[in-house]
Design an enzyme around this catalytic site. Sequence first.
Site, PDB file in Angstrom:
ATOM      1  N   ASN A  59     -24.480  -5.595 -29.915  1.00  0.00           N
ATOM      2  CA  ASN A  59     -24.776  -7.025 -29.939  1.00  0.00           C
ATOM      3  C   ASN A  59     -23.884  -7.653 -31.007  1.00  0.00           C
ATOM      4  O   ASN A  59     -24.148  -7.537 -32.201  1.00  0.00           O
ATOM      5  CB  ASN A  59     -26.263  -7.215 -30.268  1.00  0.00           C
ATOM      6  CG  ASN A  59     -26.655  -8.674 -30.303  1.00  0.00           C
ATOM      7  OD1 ASN A  59     -25.815  -9.566 -30.188  1.00  0.00           O
ATOM      8  ND2 ASN A  59     -27.935  -8.929 -30.482  1.00  0.00           N
TER       9      ASN A  59
ATOM     10  N   ARG B 137     -24.457  -7.002 -25.138  1.00  0.00           N
ATOM     11  CA  ARG B 137     -25.165  -8.262 -24.956  1.00  0.00           C
ATOM     12  C   ARG B 137     -24.115  -9.365 -24.880  1.00  0.00           C
ATOM     13  O   ARG B 137     -23.252  -9.463 -25.754  1.00  0.00           O
ATOM     14  CB  ARG B 137     -26.087  -8.533 -26.140  1.00  0.00           C
ATOM     15  CG  ARG B 137     -26.724  -9.884 -26.032  1.00  0.00           C
ATOM     16  CD  ARG B 137     -27.490 -10.244 -27.279  1.00  0.00           C
ATOM     17  NE  ARG B 137     -28.072 -11.562 -27.136  1.00  0.00           N
ATOM     18  CZ  ARG B 137     -28.236 -12.412 -28.141  1.00  0.00           C
ATOM     19  NH1 ARG B 137     -27.882 -12.071 -29.363  1.00  0.00           N
ATOM     20  NH2 ARG B 137     -28.760 -13.597 -27.924  1.00  0.00           N
TER      21      ARG B 137
ATOM     22  N   HIS C 107     -32.262 -16.146 -24.268  1.00  0.00           N
ATOM     23  CA  HIS C 107     -33.309 -15.145 -24.558  1.00  0.00           C
ATOM     24  C   HIS C 107     -33.825 -14.486 -23.281  1.00  0.00           C
ATOM     25  O   HIS C 107     -34.941 -13.961 -23.252  1.00  0.00           O
ATOM     26  CB  HIS C 107     -34.529 -15.776 -25.274  1.00  0.00           C
ATOM     27  CG  HIS C 107     -34.253 -16.305 -26.643  1.00  0.00           C
ATOM     28  ND1 HIS C 107     -34.802 -17.486 -27.109  1.00  0.00           N
ATOM     29  CD2 HIS C 107     -33.476 -15.819 -27.645  1.00  0.00           C
ATOM     30  CE1 HIS C 107     -34.384 -17.706 -28.341  1.00  0.00           C
ATOM     31  NE2 HIS C 107     -33.577 -16.709 -28.683  1.00  0.00           N
TER      32      HIS C 107
ATOM     33  N   ARG D   2     -32.355 -25.478 -36.064  1.00  0.00           N
ATOM     34  CA  ARG D   2     -31.937 -26.331 -34.936  1.00  0.00           C
ATOM     35  C   ARG D   2     -33.017 -27.363 -34.607  1.00  0.00           C
ATOM     36  O   ARG D   2     -34.203 -27.050 -34.657  1.00  0.00           O
ATOM     37  CB  ARG D   2     -31.665 -25.478 -33.696  1.00  0.00           C
ATOM     38  CG  ARG D   2     -30.417 -24.637 -33.821  1.00  0.00           C
ATOM     39  CD  ARG D   2     -30.242 -23.736 -32.616  1.00  0.00           C
ATOM     40  NE  ARG D   2     -30.034 -22.370 -33.047  1.00  0.00           N
ATOM     41  CZ  ARG D   2     -30.221 -21.301 -32.290  1.00  0.00           C
ATOM     42  NH1 ARG D   2     -30.608 -21.428 -31.036  1.00  0.00           N
ATOM     43  NH2 ARG D   2     -30.021 -20.093 -32.758  1.00  0.00           N
TER      44      ARG D   2
ATOM     45  N   GLU E 230     -34.973  -6.149 -26.702  1.00  0.00           N
ATOM     46  CA  GLU E 230     -33.828  -6.498 -25.856  1.00  0.00           C
ATOM     47  C   GLU E 230     -32.908  -5.298 -25.652  1.00  0.00           C
ATOM     48  O   GLU E 230     -32.327  -5.126 -24.591  1.00  0.00           O
ATOM     49  CB  GLU E 230     -33.067  -7.673 -26.482  1.00  0.00           C
ATOM     50  CG  GLU E 230     -33.842  -8.989 -26.352  1.00  0.00           C
ATOM     51  CD  GLU E 230     -33.459 -10.026 -27.386  1.00  0.00           C
ATOM     52  OE1 GLU E 230     -33.867  -9.869 -28.548  1.00  0.00           O
ATOM     53  OE2 GLU E 230     -32.753 -10.983 -27.031  1.00  0.00           O
TER      54      GLU E 230
END
Length: 398
Positions: free
Chosen positions: A7, A91, A180, A241, A384
């Site tokens: 990743n 990923r 996600h 964010r 993940e």
Amino acid sequence: MNILVINCGSSSLKFQLIDSGTENVTAKGLCERIGIEGSRIVYNKEGQAKITTETPMPTHKEAIALVLSSLTDAQNGVITSLKEIDAVGHRVVHGGEKFKSSTIINEEVLKAIEECNDLAPLHNPANLIGINACQELMPGTPMVAVFDTAFHQTMPEKAFIYGIPYKYYEKYKVRRYGFHGTSHSYVSHRAAEILGKPIEDLKIIVCHLGNGASVCAIEGGKSIDTSMGLTPLEGLIMGTRSGDIDPAIIDFIAQKENLDLQGVMNVLNKESGVLGISTFTSDFRDLEEGMKKGDPNALRAMEVFAYHLIKYVGSYIAALNGVDVIIFTAGLGENDSYIRQVVCDGLTCAGVKLDPVKNNVRGVEAIVTTDDSTVTAMVIPTNEEVMIARDTVKLVTK
Ligand code: AMP
């Protein structure tokens, strides 16, 4: 099979070596500050203490080389040769409309990922650098790309089209993509397994609450709507964010603060969210500490965050016309009983009845609602990497 899961971020690289038979992580770690002074690798062999080594990593290629030499190290490694790595799962953040599922990486796929760079300028180029570095250092080893966006490609048009001229979708593919996806998919399947029910029969809402946060409505195992959009900036209020705002704020702030477009986007990505609201932190652990001391800044940030989250879950109950399961996952969702309680208490009208004793859990799979609650709320730690490893095995053994 030994699957290496990679990743790659812009200045970091996380890795796990997974035995696909047992799904055990035999070694994992992190390269930090790639291309920056003070770069280091943290290596963690199963059952042993972490080893941190500061060493220069000017590019991702040196980082991958260090990962590979750590895995094959005579003393602390877990394999004797790179030939024991059967495949690499990468990923990749944005797969646009092109990738509806994971795929074996070849020249054409690399080109298509590059074409998505515009849609995820912070993430996709880093993912590509990681793939290229692996290909250079492990020629002949099959590589698979697993996309954050792929799971959401089942969204119907009514959920992914924005209220802007349709020509921008036709010309530039401006639409909701969602992110996600690997996490939403993993926890929803895990919930069905734990409950012993076919996923096809379930209406599920997943709250992935980490530094980045998104909600997803899943019907019969398929994503039908999600809160992140063209980019991961839309939706819930996050660590730094903004999530959803009135788009006119961008012009307003630009004029008032004498900022250009990039300056305002930087504010929305890096200085907003609970950091912006609280004025002091993007980390929910600090907010909780602050709340205990009665800090009004912490209270305000938590209250606004939770209110937006409750509204999102409520709107997805409407989108699904009901809900069977609500899942909390990622750093905050897995560890913070307080936020789960606030959200569930805000949804009693939908039949959610939290059990405060069951909710007193951290980082483990658990049902947190009462036996007579019509909606089952669950904590499911996300994984993940195991999803990436599973997809990689599926594709390379086809
Ligand atoms: P992630 O992006 O999934 O690694 O989540 C990271 C975020 O989860 C952190 O920024 C924290 O805000 C939050 N978090 C992690 N552990 C806890 C905890 N014990 N209590 C509250 N929030 C937590």
